[in-house]
Write a protein that holds these residues in place. Sequence first.
Motif, mmCIF file in Angstrom:
data_model
loop_
_atom_site.group_PDB
_atom_site.id
_atom_site.type_symbol
_atom_site.label_atom_id
_atom_site.label_comp_id
_atom_site.label_asym_id
_atom_site.label_seq_id
_atom_site.Cartn_x
_atom_site.Cartn_y
_atom_site.Cartn_z
ATOM 1 N N GLU A 1 -5.134 9.760 1.804
ATOM 2 C CA GLU A 1 -5.290 8.504 2.539
ATOM 3 C C GLU A 1 -4.433 8.493 3.799
ATOM 4 N N VAL A 2 -3.195 8.946 3.694
ATOM 5 C CA VAL A 2 -2.329 9.010 4.878
ATOM 6 C C VAL A 2 -2.950 9.906 5.945
ATOM 7 N N ALA A 3 -3.444 11.075 5.526
ATOM 8 C CA ALA A 3 -4.014 12.025 6.483
ATOM 9 C C ALA A 3 -5.297 11.496 7.115
ATOM 10 N N ALA A 4 -6.028 10.642 6.388
ATOM 11 C CA ALA A 4 -7.267 10.071 6.919
ATOM 12 C C ALA A 4 -6.981 8.896 7.856
ATOM 13 N N ARG A 5 -6.005 8.061 7.517
ATOM 14 C CA ARG A 5 -5.715 6.887 8.337
ATOM 15 C C ARG A 5 -4.928 7.236 9.604
ATOM 16 N N TRP A 6 -4.065 8.231 9.485
ATOM 17 C CA TRP A 6 -3.210 8.592 10.622
ATOM 18 C C TRP A 6 -3.209 10.111 10.794
ATOM 19 N N PRO A 7 -4.345 10.685 11.167
ATOM 20 C CA PRO A 7 -4.466 12.151 11.202
ATOM 21 C C PRO A 7 -3.479 12.827 12.151
ATOM 22 N N ASP A 8 -3.040 12.113 13.173
ATOM 23 C CA ASP A 8 -2.083 12.707 14.109
ATOM 24 C C ASP A 8 -0.689 12.845 13.510
ATOM 25 N N SER B 1 0.861 -1.178 0.000
ATOM 26 C CA SER B 1 0.000 0.000 0.000
ATOM 27 C C SER B 1 0.891 1.219 0.000
ATOM 28 N N GLU B 2 0.633 2.156 -0.916
ATOM 29 C CA GLU B 2 1.441 3.380 -0.952
ATOM 30 C C GLU B 2 1.330 4.155 0.364
#
Length: 255
Positions: free
Chosen positions: A91-98, A60-61
Motif C-alpha cells: 500500500e505504501v509503495a502504491a500510494r507514494w511510489p516515489d 492507517s498503517e
Amino acid sequence: MTLAHDVDGDGPAVLLLHSSVCDRRMWDPQWPALRDAGYQVIRCDFRGFGQTPVPDRPWSEAQDVRDLLDELRIDRVALVAASFGGRVGLEVAARWPDRVSALTLLCAGMPGHLPGPELRAFGQREDELLEAGDVAGAVDLNLQTWLGPEADGATRDRVREMQRHAFDVQLAATEDVPRLDLGEPDLGEITAPCLAVSGRHDLPDFRQIAARLPDLLPDARHLELPWAGHLPSLERPAEVTALILDFLRETLPGR
C-alpha cells in the motif's frame, strides 16, 4: 502519534515491517547484518504491537509509515516486509511510489485480497478462542498455523512471546477505533522492483499472492522457498538474511 521504532547505521534507508503475529523484534536476526552491510536500518511497531499503543483515533498503517519516514526525514526507502507488513508495504509503495526504492516481501498479504477457506477457518477459530477467553489457545493456534517445520524451540518461544503481548495489548483496549478509509490502493502505481517470497508450507493465500505479483507489478519476481512456512526470516534467519541482502545489493547497493 509516532510508531515506536529503532534506527541504526548509515547509508541507503531500509525499513523493516513486521508480521501481525510478531512485532519489530522479529527482525533481530537481520538487524545487525543489514546495518553492517552499509544501510541505515529502521524498524517499527504498528499500533497495538510491541511498544506502540493501540490507536485512539482513526488511523492507517500506511499513513503511519509515511509519517514515520517524514519524521525521520527519509525521502526514499527500501521496504523489507513480512505477512501483514507486506500488505502495508504494498500500500505504501502504491500510494507514494516515489518514496519506495525496492520491495522485499516475505509471504505478504495484499490489499483487496479475499481470504480463502483455510485463512477464513483460521480467523474464525482464533475469534472463537479469544471470545472464550482462551488467549493461550489462540497463541498456540497462531504458532501451529504460521511457523513452518524449520522453526526451532527458541524461535517458537520468541514468536509466542510477541503474539501473547499483542493479544494482551489489543484485548485491553476499551474502544474500537476504525481505520481511516483511504480507498483501495492501485498496485499498478508501484514502480519499485519487487522480490515476492513464498513458503511451500504456508497457507495457499500467501503462496497465491506471491505468485500473482509478477503479473500485477511492472518489475517483480517470485521465489518459493521449499522448506519455509509463513515466517521464513525466523525459521532460517541466516539464509533469508542472505537473500534479502542479495536483492538489496542488486537494487540499492549499500555504502
